[in-house]
Design an enzyme around this catalytic site. Structure first.
Site, PDB file in Angstrom:
ATOM      1  N   GLU A   1     -72.633  52.640 -33.484  1.00 37.85           N
ATOM      2  CA  GLU A   1     -73.090  53.254 -32.227  1.00 37.85           C
ATOM      3  C   GLU A   1     -73.105  52.200 -31.118  1.00 37.85           C
ATOM      4  OE1 GLU A   1     -74.266  56.356 -31.403  1.00 37.85           O
ATOM      5  OE2 GLU A   1     -74.547  57.351 -33.360  1.00 37.85           O
TER       6      GLU A   1
ATOM      7  N   HIS B   1     -66.042  59.705 -33.084  1.00 36.89           N
ATOM      8  CA  HIS B   1     -66.772  60.919 -33.463  1.00 36.89           C
ATOM      9  C   HIS B   1     -66.050  62.157 -32.906  1.00 36.89           C
ATOM     10  CE1 HIS B   1     -71.116  62.625 -34.096  1.00 36.89           C
ATOM     11  NE2 HIS B   1     -70.268  63.048 -34.994  1.00 36.89           N
TER      12      HIS B   1
ATOM     13  N   ASP C   1     -68.097  61.688 -27.988  1.00 37.69           N
ATOM     14  CA  ASP C   1     -68.207  60.225 -28.063  1.00 37.69           C
ATOM     15  C   ASP C   1     -67.179  59.651 -29.046  1.00 37.69           C
ATOM     16  OD1 ASP C   1     -69.924  61.569 -30.071  1.00 37.69           O
ATOM     17  OD2 ASP C   1     -70.517  59.557 -30.682  1.00 37.69           O
TER      18      ASP C   1
HETATM   19 ZN   LIG Z   1     -71.510  60.362 -32.303  1.00 29.71          ZN
END
Ligand SMILES: [Zn+2]
Length: 274
Positions: free
Chosen positions: A102, A174, A184
């Site tokens: 992330e 993603h 994203d």
């Molecule tokens: Zn994501």
């Protein structure tokens, strides 16, 4: 940086790496993919706190801050809850076999009267708002930029992961594995550059998939509303170029017999496998 005992550790003082713990995780797994995300959050710290919250039902292996600082929440051989409902080619349920990274980034920004505002209401300076078209969309919108340090750190982390775990064969966003739900890491993440540098594929090492079903439609666009160019038979070899909205844009590596010269088109990703 390097990986010891399924944890990333720094090799010099410039690499800031912290280990945290969360209960938001599953059992052991063997990583076959790296999935890149943005947090859509306020800060790396707030995202780490969220992933530690039992109520979140979400987590990731790594969170990378805008300053390049890495926080690891889950060992790389354990399942994190970052992917949700997901599929790509024959692979379904990516939490079971992927590492989630992330990047701290608020995501899409809305322009309102000269202000750039995240979904959670925070205002960002104009120099961080970049206009770009998401690959699943037709019109431009504003996205918050990544920092160079963040992208460099992410690339370095992917490199050491792929050295440590040779089972990792792909790096995806993603938005590649959940195209209907997720946007994203978005258009500002240099995915093509990452894939070229990390997967090391050149023209002579094509990424080949096979069609799984007789009569598979090769279409002019990514969706059933686009017309059919031709139908492909089972086991036809196609070269992967890119994915959008759950569809693969492919080159037909095996030249058709009927002399048609249209060799590029779109197939649904559920109809191909490696
Ligand atoms: Zn994501």
């Amino acid at each position: 940086m390097k990986i010891n005992n399924h944890k990333v550790v720094s090799e010099n003082a410039s690499e800031k790496i912290t280990q945290e713990k969360t209960g938001n995780k599953g059992g052991t797994m063997t990583p076959g993919f790296i999935i890149i995300h943005f947090t859509a959050g306020r800060s790396a710290e707030s995202s780490v706190e969220w992933f530690k919250n039992p109520g979140a039902g979400a987590s990731a292996h790594l969170v990378i801050g805008r300053d390049g600082k890495i926080t690891q929440l889950i060992d790389f051989n354990m399942k994190a809850w970052h992917a949700g409902v997901s599929r790509w080619a024959e692979h379904v349920g990516f939490n079971n076999f992927s590492i989630g990274i992330e990047l701290d980034n608020p995501g899409r920004l809305k322009k309102e009267g000269g202000k750039y505002i995240a979904w959670f209401g925070k205002e960002y300076p104009e120099e961080n708002a970049v206009e770009a078209i998401h690959k699943h969309e037709d019109t431009p919108s504003y996205w918050h930029s990544y920092t160079e340090k963040q992208i460099q750190t992410c690339l370095e982390a992917c490199k050491v992961l792929m050295q440590k775990y040779p089972t990792i064969k792909e790096i995806l966003g993603h938005d590649d594995i959940s195209p209907m739900r997720k946007n994203d890491p978005g258009p500002l993440f240099p995915m093509e550059n990452f894939r070229a540098r990390l997967l090391g594929r050149h023209d002579d090492t094509a990424d080949i998939f096979k069609i799984t079903t007789n009569g598979t439609n090769l279409r002019r666009g990514a969706g059933t509303d686009h017309s059919v160019i031709r139908q492909l038979s089972k086991d036809t070899e196609v070269e992967f170029i890119k994915s959008e909205k759950g569809w693969f844009y492919v080159f037909i590596a095996e030249k058709p017999n009927d002399g048609e010269d249209v060799l590029y088109g779109w197939v649904h990703n559920s109809l191909v496998r490696k």
